[in-house]
Design an enzyme around this catalytic site. Sequence first.
Site, mmCIF file in Angstrom:
data_model
loop_
_atom_site.group_PDB
_atom_site.id
_atom_site.type_symbol
_atom_site.label_atom_id
_atom_site.label_comp_id
_atom_site.label_asym_id
_atom_site.label_seq_id
_atom_site.Cartn_x
_atom_site.Cartn_y
_atom_site.Cartn_z
ATOM 1 N N ASN A 89 0.813 -1.219 0.000
ATOM 2 C CA ASN A 89 0.000 0.000 0.000
ATOM 3 C C ASN A 89 0.850 1.275 0.000
ATOM 4 O OD1 ASN A 89 -2.482 1.734 0.906
ATOM 5 N ND2 ASN A 89 -0.969 1.994 2.553
ATOM 6 N N TYR A 154 2.917 8.252 -11.720
ATOM 7 C CA TYR A 154 1.995 7.555 -10.809
ATOM 8 C C TYR A 154 1.123 6.567 -11.599
ATOM 9 C CZ TYR A 154 -1.568 7.234 -7.071
ATOM 10 O OH TYR A 154 -2.439 6.806 -6.100
HETATM 11 P P1 NDP Z 1 -1.016 8.521 2.667
HETATM 12 O O1 NDP Z 1 -0.071 9.573 2.179
HETATM 13 O O2 NDP Z 1 -1.716 8.702 3.945
HETATM 14 O O3 NDP Z 1 -0.286 7.117 2.718
HETATM 15 C C1 NDP Z 1 0.933 6.803 2.113
HETATM 16 C C2 NDP Z 1 1.685 5.914 3.100
HETATM 17 O O4 NDP Z 1 2.819 5.334 2.449
HETATM 18 C C3 NDP Z 1 2.194 6.680 4.315
HETATM 19 O O5 NDP Z 1 1.869 5.959 5.476
HETATM 20 C C4 NDP Z 1 3.699 6.737 4.105
HETATM 21 O O6 NDP Z 1 4.359 6.736 5.351
HETATM 22 C C5 NDP Z 1 3.922 5.438 3.324
HETATM 23 N N1 NDP Z 1 5.135 5.482 2.506
HETATM 24 C C6 NDP Z 1 5.430 6.324 1.486
HETATM 25 N N2 NDP Z 1 6.641 6.050 1.006
HETATM 26 C C7 NDP Z 1 7.124 5.004 1.724
HETATM 27 C C8 NDP Z 1 8.339 4.269 1.700
HETATM 28 N N3 NDP Z 1 9.318 4.554 0.844
HETATM 29 N N4 NDP Z 1 8.488 3.255 2.583
HETATM 30 C C9 NDP Z 1 7.524 2.948 3.478
HETATM 31 N N5 NDP Z 1 6.356 3.604 3.546
HETATM 32 C C10 NDP Z 1 6.159 4.633 2.677
HETATM 33 O O7 NDP Z 1 -2.066 8.361 1.481
HETATM 34 P P2 NDP Z 1 -3.145 7.219 1.194
HETATM 35 O O8 NDP Z 1 -3.510 6.480 2.402
HETATM 36 O O9 NDP Z 1 -4.201 7.851 0.390
HETATM 37 O O10 NDP Z 1 -2.326 6.256 0.191
HETATM 38 C C11 NDP Z 1 -2.150 4.875 0.402
HETATM 39 C C12 NDP Z 1 -2.063 4.176 -0.948
HETATM 40 O O11 NDP Z 1 -3.307 4.288 -1.608
HETATM 41 C C13 NDP Z 1 -1.017 4.779 -1.892
HETATM 42 O O12 NDP Z 1 -0.365 3.745 -2.592
HETATM 43 C C14 NDP Z 1 -1.860 5.610 -2.842
HETATM 44 O O13 NDP Z 1 -1.231 5.756 -4.072
HETATM 45 C C15 NDP Z 1 -3.100 4.753 -2.923
HETATM 46 N N6 NDP Z 1 -4.302 5.415 -3.400
HETATM 47 C C16 NDP Z 1 -4.844 6.485 -2.717
HETATM 48 C C17 NDP Z 1 -6.020 7.066 -3.159
HETATM 49 C C18 NDP Z 1 -6.693 8.195 -2.448
HETATM 50 O O14 NDP Z 1 -7.669 8.732 -2.976
HETATM 51 N N7 NDP Z 1 -6.279 8.590 -1.269
HETATM 52 C C19 NDP Z 1 -6.683 6.579 -4.370
HETATM 53 C C20 NDP Z 1 -6.037 5.462 -4.993
HETATM 54 C C21 NDP Z 1 -4.899 4.902 -4.513
HETATM 55 P P3 NDP Z 1 5.789 7.475 5.548
HETATM 56 O O15 NDP Z 1 5.712 8.769 4.827
HETATM 57 O O16 NDP Z 1 5.939 7.602 7.024
HETATM 58 O O17 NDP Z 1 6.789 6.526 4.960
#
Ligand code: NDP
Length: 250
Positions: A89, A154
């Site tokens: 995720n 993306y």
């Molecule tokens: P958030 O920004 O809340 O979540 C992203 C998460 O990924 C954070 O917890 C972040 O934590 C973690 N993350 C990012 N980079 C890394 C890394 N290199 N290693 C480990 N953890 C990482 O947004 P969302 O909850 O919305 O997104 C979650 C997923 O859902 C993503 O893949 C997004 O593309 C996808 N998505 C979201 C949509 C939406 O409308 N919100 C729609 C469709 C898909 P930290 O920064 O602490 O590492």
Amino acid sequence: MSRFRLDGEVALITGGGTGIGLGIARCMVEAGARAVLVGRREEPLREAAASLGDACHYEVFDVTELDQAPALVQRVIDRCGRLSILVNNAGIHLKKLAVETTEAEFISVLNTHLLGAHAMTRAAARPMLEGRHGSILFISSMAALFGIPRVVAYAAAKSAYLGVVRSLATEFSPHGVRVNAIAPGWINSQMLRHLDSDPQRRDKILNRTPMNRFGEPQDIGDAAVYLSSPAANFITGIVLPVDGGVSIGF
Ligand code: NDP
């Protein structure tokens, strides 16, 4: 209803400290699983794990540290006894015109979404295949289903998931490990905060969403529980839109 539960399962959820990942973790814990939250920042992880109680702990980890994935999986197995669910995720967003997107930015997005997820999958799949039991989920996007401007990197990463899921499903499913994707619509999370200052785009999204609302992390969590539960035992290689109808709306 026990076929819809996850009692005894151990789920590693990348990006599990916030937004959709936390929603998935919460639903999985409610369904009886143990959840391991993974992310780079400790503070949100600590708060998230505390809110989920004893059936949850966290690991500070960057999924782009590709060669460290096996050690992370081993730590989880040492502590929890097994790893039976992986949710890829973790993600970063990049909103930019294609002509302004640099190679470095493109690579950074692919590294997080695609190579990070592959490294995690490779490490987690080995014990799952040995135990002939497991569920691996990839969180894709509407950007994999139709054209959205200004998200070229993306969209590439999220579209790639669909091919990856089909390929993995053919390799792993004969050995008891199912692989599926969820394509969320627009879900309330940090990633959508930019809409607070862009009411026009916000209205555009809602107008083309038949259910006329944004989704909640729990909407994705419920689908993730289902896809990882015995109730979905004959489902593999699919992409399930959880989107309030966005992908079929006009
Ligand atoms: P958030 O920004 O809340 O979540 C992203 C998460 O990924 C954070 O917890 C972040 O934590 C973690 N993350 C990012 N980079 C890394 C890394 N290199 N290693 C480990 N953890 C990482 O947004 P969302 O909850 O919305 O997104 C979650 C997923 O859902 C993503 O893949 C997004 O593309 C996808 N998505 C979201 C949509 C939406 O409308 N919100 C729609 C469709 C898909 P930290 O920064 O602490 O590492």
